[in-house]
Design a protein around this motif. Structure first.
Motif, PDB file in Angstrom:
ATOM      1  N   ASN A  13       1.858  15.463   2.903  1.00  0.00           N
ATOM      2  CA  ASN A  13       1.153  15.257   1.906  1.00  0.00           C
ATOM      3  C   ASN A  13       1.792  13.436   1.504  1.00  0.00           C
ATOM      4  O   ASN A  13       0.959  12.639   0.589  1.00  0.00           O
ATOM      5  N   PRO A  14       3.009  13.040   0.857  1.00  0.00           N
ATOM      6  CA  PRO A  14       3.284  11.572   1.238  1.00  0.00           C
ATOM      7  C   PRO A  14       2.757  10.648   1.764  1.00  0.00           C
ATOM      8  O   PRO A  14       2.627  11.014   2.862  1.00  0.00           O
ATOM      9  N   PRO A  15       2.802   9.382   1.189  1.00  0.00           N
ATOM     10  CA  PRO A  15       1.963   8.263   2.058  1.00  0.00           C
ATOM     11  C   PRO A  15       3.357   8.302   2.957  1.00  0.00           C
ATOM     12  O   PRO A  15       4.502   7.994   2.372  1.00  0.00           O
ATOM     13  N   ALA A  16       2.514   6.671   3.982  1.00  0.00           N
ATOM     14  CA  ALA A  16       3.649   6.705   4.554  1.00  0.00           C
ATOM     15  C   ALA A  16       4.359   5.395   3.970  1.00  0.00           C
ATOM     16  O   ALA A  16       3.725   4.622   2.676  1.00  0.00           O
ATOM     17  N   PRO A  17       5.827   5.229   4.525  1.00  0.00           N
ATOM     18  CA  PRO A  17       6.316   4.425   4.250  1.00  0.00           C
ATOM     19  C   PRO A  17       5.597   2.730   4.090  1.00  0.00           C
ATOM     20  O   PRO A  17       5.677   2.075   5.295  1.00  0.00           O
ATOM     21  N   HIS A  18       6.057   1.803   2.764  1.00  0.00           N
ATOM     22  CA  HIS A  18       5.815   0.253   3.273  1.00  0.00           C
ATOM     23  C   HIS A  18       6.439  -0.313   3.441  1.00  0.00           C
ATOM     24  O   HIS A  18       7.557  -0.380   4.426  1.00  0.00           O
ATOM     25  N   SER A  19       5.886  -2.066   4.859  1.00  0.00           N
ATOM     26  CA  SER A  19       6.908  -1.943   5.518  1.00  0.00           C
ATOM     27  C   SER A  19       7.506  -3.663   4.234  1.00  0.00           C
ATOM     28  O   SER A  19       6.953  -4.191   4.127  1.00  0.00           O
ATOM     29  N   GLU A  20       7.928  -3.731   4.771  1.00  0.00           N
ATOM     30  CA  GLU A  20       8.851  -4.982   3.756  1.00  0.00           C
ATOM     31  C   GLU A  20       8.841  -6.267   4.701  1.00  0.00           C
ATOM     32  O   GLU A  20       8.341  -6.713   5.687  1.00  0.00           O
ATOM     33  N   GLN A  21       8.529  -7.024   3.356  1.00  0.00           N
ATOM     34  CA  GLN A  21       7.867  -8.585   3.879  1.00  0.00           C
ATOM     35  C   GLN A  21       9.315  -9.176   3.947  1.00  0.00           C
ATOM     36  O   GLN A  21       9.762  -9.652   3.183  1.00  0.00           O
ATOM     37  N   PHE A  22       8.780 -10.442   4.836  1.00  0.00           N
ATOM     38  CA  PHE A  22      10.441 -11.342   5.882  1.00  0.00           C
ATOM     39  C   PHE A  22       9.689 -12.752   5.268  1.00  0.00           C
ATOM     40  O   PHE A  22       8.943 -12.960   4.797  1.00  0.00           O
ATOM     41  N   PRO A  23      10.783 -13.204   4.469  1.00  0.00           N
ATOM     42  CA  PRO A  23      10.976 -13.939   3.819  1.00  0.00           C
ATOM     43  C   PRO A  23      10.274 -15.331   5.082  1.00  0.00           C
ATOM     44  O   PRO A  23      10.261 -15.664   5.780  1.00  0.00           O
ATOM     45  N   SER A  24       9.527 -16.446   4.323  1.00  0.00           N
ATOM     46  CA  SER A  24       8.693 -17.291   4.769  1.00  0.00           C
ATOM     47  C   SER A  24       9.424 -18.738   5.355  1.00  0.00           C
ATOM     48  O   SER A  24      10.850 -18.839   3.826  1.00  0.00           O
ATOM     49  N   SER A  25      10.017 -19.774   6.097  1.00  0.00           N
ATOM     50  CA  SER A  25      10.532 -20.358   5.800  1.00  0.00           C
ATOM     51  C   SER A  25       9.976 -21.570   5.604  1.00  0.00           C
ATOM     52  O   SER A  25      10.553 -22.887   5.153  1.00  0.00           O
ATOM     53  N   ILE A  26       8.201 -21.492   4.781  1.00  0.00           N
ATOM     54  CA  ILE A  26       7.640 -22.719   4.553  1.00  0.00           C
ATOM     55  C   ILE A  26       7.504 -22.601   3.408  1.00  0.00           C
ATOM     56  O   ILE A  26       7.005 -21.154   3.345  1.00  0.00           O
ATOM     57  N   ARG A  27       7.425 -23.121   2.472  1.00  0.00           N
ATOM     58  CA  ARG A  27       7.019 -22.681   1.056  1.00  0.00           C
ATOM     59  C   ARG A  27       5.219 -23.068   0.690  1.00  0.00           C
ATOM     60  O   ARG A  27       4.625 -23.696   1.198  1.00  0.00           O
ATOM     61  N   PRO A  28       5.010 -21.707   0.119  1.00  0.00           N
ATOM     62  CA  PRO A  28       3.994 -21.742   0.314  1.00  0.00           C
ATOM     63  C   PRO A  28       3.347 -23.289  -0.678  1.00  0.00           C
ATOM     64  O   PRO A  28       3.806 -23.593  -1.600  1.00  0.00           O
ATOM     65  N   ALA A  29       1.904 -24.081  -0.066  1.00  0.00           N
ATOM     66  CA  ALA A  29       1.690 -25.458  -0.820  1.00  0.00           C
ATOM     67  C   ALA A  29       0.316 -25.125  -1.813  1.00  0.00           C
ATOM     68  O   ALA A  29      -0.417 -23.978  -1.309  1.00  0.00           O
ATOM     69  N   PRO A  30       0.374 -25.178  -3.027  1.00  0.00           N
ATOM     70  CA  PRO A  30      -0.955 -25.272  -3.534  1.00  0.00           C
ATOM     71  C   PRO A  30      -3.255 -25.082  -2.984  1.00  0.00           C
ATOM     72  O   PRO A  30      -3.629 -24.988  -3.335  1.00  0.00           O
TER      73      PRO A  30
END
Length: 212
Positions: free
Chosen positions: A34-51
């Motif tokens: 009955n419990p939901p499946a665990p979420h996967s961790e998000q890996f850090p990006s090597s490039i910073r997001p741009a606007p």
């Protein structure tokens, strides 16, 4: 017109189908199901997001039309003329088809099905009700004031004196101004101006319509 059916409907057509029986599970359900499946961790990006990533893309320009747009581009096309019918319409076309006869039921209705079920009897109380249960609770007594109330608390404050005016009021200030007189018309009104215009006679089409 829909043709009448040769076979009468069977009352069994209007009854619901039987429900399927649910089988027992061979094993007791596990709480892990009955419990939901665990979420996967998000890996850090090597490039910073741009606007720029969050802005919509530019729209493409609309090509200029080769010909100037005229009034005919926005007007609907003319309608085609209605072809005359080969014969007069029949009143039967506008009358609904007759309904089929209701078949007699194989089982007569039971009057018991339309009566409510009997109500259960109320159990007798072990203790007789007391009249005190139906009386409201008593009010609390108001405590005596340490000082007696002052009568000045219940009287309104004195009004201020109106200052005397240096000029006496004039009677003309309370009289309305005179109204302007209506200029006489250059000519007398004619009664024909207040009567409606006569109606035109309706011409009879050729040939005249038949009452049928």
């Amino acid at each position: 017109v829909q043709p009448a059916s040769s076979a009468r409907p069977d009352p069994l057509w209007y009854l619901p189908a039987p429900h399927a029986v649910q089988f027992s599970a061979p094993a007791i359900p596990n709480p892990v199901w009955n419990p939901p499946a665990p979420h996967s961790e998000q890996f850090p990006s090597s490039i910073r997001p741009a606007p720029v990533w969050y802005l919509p893309g530019p729209h493409s320009r609309q090509p200029a039309s080769l010909g100037a747009a005229g009034c005919g581009s926005y007007l609907p096309a003319p309608h085609s003329e209605h072809a005359p019918g080969s014969r007069r319409p029949d009143p039967v076309w506008y009358v609904p088809a007759p309904h089929e006869a209701h078949c007699a039921s194989r089982v007569k209705p039971k009057p018991v099905a339309y009566f409510p079920a009997p109500q259960s009897e109320q159990s007798t109380s072990a203790v007789m009700p007391s009249p005190v249960w139906y009386l409201p609770a008593s009010h609390g007594s108001q405590s005596d004031s340490a000082a007696s109330p002052d009568e000045l608390l219940y009287f309104p404050g004195p009004h201020e004196t109106h200052a005397a005016s240096a000029l006496a009021p004039s009677t003309a200030e309370y009289v309305p101004g005179p109204q302007a007189a209506q200029s006489p018309p250059s000519r007398m009104p004619s009664p024909v101006e207040y009567l409606p215009a006569p109606h035109r006679a309706q011409s009879c089409p050729a040939p005249c319509p038949s009452p049928v």
